[in-house]
Design an enzyme around this catalytic site. Sequence first.
Site, short mmCIF file in Angstrom:
data_model
loop_
_atom_site.label_atom_id
_atom_site.label_comp_id
_atom_site.label_asym_id
_atom_site.label_seq_id
_atom_site.Cartn_x
_atom_site.Cartn_y
_atom_site.Cartn_z
N HIS A 27 0.86 -1.08 0.02
CA HIS A 27 0.03 0.02 -0.04
C HIS A 27 1.00 1.16 -0.13
CE1 HIS A 27 -4.27 -1.34 0.60
NE2 HIS A 27 -3.71 -2.68 0.87
N TYR A 34 4.52 6.69 9.99
CA TYR A 34 3.60 5.62 9.72
C TYR A 34 4.47 4.51 8.98
CZ TYR A 34 -0.77 3.24 8.66
OH TYR A 34 -1.71 2.33 8.45
N LYS A 69 1.28 0.51 15.01
CA LYS A 69 2.83 0.34 15.28
C LYS A 69 3.00 -0.73 16.44
CE LYS A 69 4.68 3.55 13.13
NZ LYS A 69 4.71 2.94 11.86
N PRO A 95 -3.85 1.56 18.86
CA PRO A 95 -3.43 0.87 17.55
C PRO A 95 -3.71 1.91 16.44
CG PRO A 95 -5.63 0.16 18.40
CD PRO A 95 -5.04 0.89 19.32
N TYR A 142 -8.80 6.22 7.29
CA TYR A 142 -8.81 6.86 8.60
C TYR A 142 -9.78 8.03 8.79
CZ TYR A 142 -4.86 4.22 10.08
OH TYR A 142 -3.63 3.15 10.11
P1 RFL Z 1 1.48 -10.74 22.41
O1 RFL Z 1 1.15 -10.98 21.10
O2 RFL Z 1 0.61 -10.30 23.30
O3 RFL Z 1 2.09 -12.32 22.72
C1 RFL Z 1 2.61 -12.49 24.02
C2 RFL Z 1 2.28 -14.04 24.42
O4 RFL Z 1 2.70 -14.35 25.77
C3 RFL Z 1 1.64 -15.11 26.20
N1 RFL Z 1 1.70 -15.14 27.68
C4 RFL Z 1 2.28 -15.92 28.38
N2 RFL Z 1 3.14 -17.14 28.19
C5 RFL Z 1 3.60 -17.76 29.02
N3 RFL Z 1 3.38 -17.68 30.43
C6 RFL Z 1 2.59 -16.40 30.96
N4 RFL Z 1 2.63 -16.36 32.14
C7 RFL Z 1 2.15 -15.67 29.72
N5 RFL Z 1 1.34 -14.60 29.66
C8 RFL Z 1 1.21 -14.08 28.57
C9 RFL Z 1 0.40 -14.85 25.66
O5 RFL Z 1 -0.59 -16.06 25.56
C10 RFL Z 1 0.82 -14.54 24.14
O6 RFL Z 1 0.84 -15.57 23.52
O7 RFL Z 1 2.82 -9.86 22.40
P2 RFL Z 1 3.99 -9.74 21.19
O8 RFL Z 1 4.33 -11.00 20.94
O9 RFL Z 1 4.87 -8.60 21.90
O10 RFL Z 1 3.31 -8.87 19.96
C11 RFL Z 1 2.87 -7.83 20.00
C12 RFL Z 1 1.58 -7.62 19.21
O11 RFL Z 1 0.77 -8.58 19.65
C13 RFL Z 1 0.82 -6.48 19.76
O12 RFL Z 1 1.57 -5.20 19.63
C14 RFL Z 1 -0.38 -5.99 18.76
O13 RFL Z 1 -1.00 -7.10 18.30
C15 RFL Z 1 -1.10 -4.83 19.16
N6 RFL Z 1 -2.67 -4.93 18.62
C16 RFL Z 1 -2.86 -4.34 17.59
N7 RFL Z 1 -1.72 -3.67 16.99
C17 RFL Z 1 -1.87 -2.86 15.70
O14 RFL Z 1 -0.72 -2.39 15.15
N8 RFL Z 1 -2.97 -3.11 15.13
C18 RFL Z 1 -4.19 -3.80 15.62
O15 RFL Z 1 -5.30 -3.64 15.03
C19 RFL Z 1 -4.12 -4.44 16.86
N9 RFL Z 1 -5.09 -4.85 17.50
C20 RFL Z 1 -3.71 -5.52 19.20
C21 RFL Z 1 -4.96 -5.60 18.68
C22 RFL Z 1 -3.60 -5.92 20.61
C23 RFL Z 1 -4.64 -6.74 21.24
N10 RFL Z 1 -4.61 -7.20 22.55
C24 RFL Z 1 -3.11 -7.49 23.07
C25 RFL Z 1 -5.35 -6.81 23.62
C26 RFL Z 1 -5.85 -6.06 19.08
C27 RFL Z 1 -5.74 -6.84 20.65
C28 RFL Z 1 -7.01 -7.47 21.11
C1 PHB Z 2 -5.96 -3.48 10.85
O1 PHB Z 2 -5.92 -3.88 9.95
O2 PHB Z 2 -6.00 -4.28 12.00
C2 PHB Z 2 -5.34 -2.10 11.21
C3 PHB Z 2 -4.74 -1.28 10.36
C4 PHB Z 2 -4.39 0.06 10.84
C5 PHB Z 2 -4.38 0.24 12.03
C6 PHB Z 2 -4.98 -0.44 13.27
C7 PHB Z 2 -5.29 -1.61 12.76
O3 PHB Z 2 -4.01 1.61 12.35
#
Ligand code: RFL
Ligand code: PHB
Length: 390
Positions: free
Chosen positions: A72, A382, A296, A292, A201
């Site tokens: 993109h 971004y 990032k 989010p 956005y």
């Molecule tokens: P993760 O993916 O949370 O992985 C952490 C892992 O550790 C495990 N864990 C344990 N394992 C062993 N013992 C314990 N006591 C433990 N406690 C926890 C968990 O089960 C999990 O598997 O962290 P990591 O690897 O640092 O990755 C980071 C990303 O996942 C995160 O930054 C993004 O997904 C944030 N995020 C989003 N970011 C975006 O850029 N766009 C999004 O749309 C977006 N949506 C989200 C999200 C994060 C969410 N969370 C954490 C609430 C949506 C959600 C629901």
């Molecule tokens: C997504 O596709 O999940 C998404 C994209 C852009 C954002 C956050 C989430 O800023």
Amino acid sequence: MRTRVGIIGAGPAGLLLAQLLDRSGIESVLIERQSAEHVAGRIRAGILESTTVDVLRAAGVGDRLAHTAIEHRGIYLQWPGTRHQVDFADLIGRSVWVYGQTEVTADLMAARAAAGQRIHYKVTDVGVHEVDSDRPHITFRDEHGVARRIDADVIVGCDGFHGPSRQAIPASVRRTWERTYPFAWLGVLAEVAPSTDELIYAWHEDGFALHSMRSPAVSRFYLQVRPEEDIAEWSDDRIWAALAERLHIDGWTLRTGTITEKSVLPMRSHVTAPMRHGRLFLAGDAAHIVPPTGAKGLNLAVADVAVLAEALTAWLGAGDERAAAAYSATALRRVWRATHFSWWMTTMLHRHGDDFDGELQLAQLRRIAQSTHAATELAENYTGTSIETA
Ligand code: RFL
Ligand code: PHB
């Protein structure tokens, strides 16, 4: 068990770290609280910076990405009456990729399985011990309830925001910064072709809306809602009506389809420092959370791990501790840049405060549309900085 690196958490950060270390000949063991199916099924982030794509390719997990990720060149910023394209490629010659976190996780899990690496899923009672000494270790119960212990040279906490690793840094040296926002996102996944070529956005009187996508047949949407919002009050019809209203622009229509997932996500900024204490390192959401809006979270986790894998390889492989000593400071520079950008995007686009705040937001959005300098500032943040120049 004895290993070089004990990794807690098999999200993107933990899986990628194990993969990068493996390619440098450094053995690790991963433990994860959830089942493999649960980890693989979590719908989260969707946008990869090109640096993230480079790291994944270098880690040997770039093949499927190269075929299915969609490049993109920009985003649309929208407010009533205007949909303005910020063209990153024109402005700074960089782009981003749409590739879901579920896909990144699937690729990393397949690579781990192929490498025959040790991962324990469904562990409980995880404890982190003696990180101040030369004999740090992790204790846990495996999925059969058997007490186990991992002795390692270093321990890396990749256990996300709710994991225990961060607490293993003594309160006397640990510092945290936090901001909670007075709104949340209702996230929606739908089986329908995206109604747009680039992410939209949108600032709207009723609240922010985002039109994202996962593939030519799957769209992802977000709506600003109250933090305490009850998902039961959001029927599919109400969701489509709100998206159509907030994303409306003359001459454009929103395609609708079957909603396959919906959930409410809290929004917060959080930073913990230092990201290293003794022989314990933190990476990804274990050390920092961003709202989010700037896309990032996943990219920051990948950047931490890229820096850390190199530092641990130099230390454990060649006895050179300099990069490991600098890890926390190096990672935190990028973390704070992304924290500022995510906060800025969030406060510019969400309805909060009063009408005065609303007018300031609109003035800022118009500024980006009018000034190449303002648009370039957004584009550089971004698309992300290279790992070295963070
Ligand atoms: P993760 O993916 O949370 O992985 C952490 C892992 O550790 C495990 N864990 C344990 N394992 C062993 N013992 C314990 N006591 C433990 N406690 C926890 C968990 O089960 C999990 O598997 O962290 P990591 O690897 O640092 O990755 C980071 C990303 O996942 C995160 O930054 C993004 O997904 C944030 N995020 C989003 N970011 C975006 O850029 N766009 C999004 O749309 C977006 N949506 C989200 C999200 C994060 C969410 N969370 C954490 C609430 C949506 C959600 C629901
Ligand atoms: C997504 O596709 O999940 C998404 C994209 C852009 C954002 C956050 C989430 O800023």
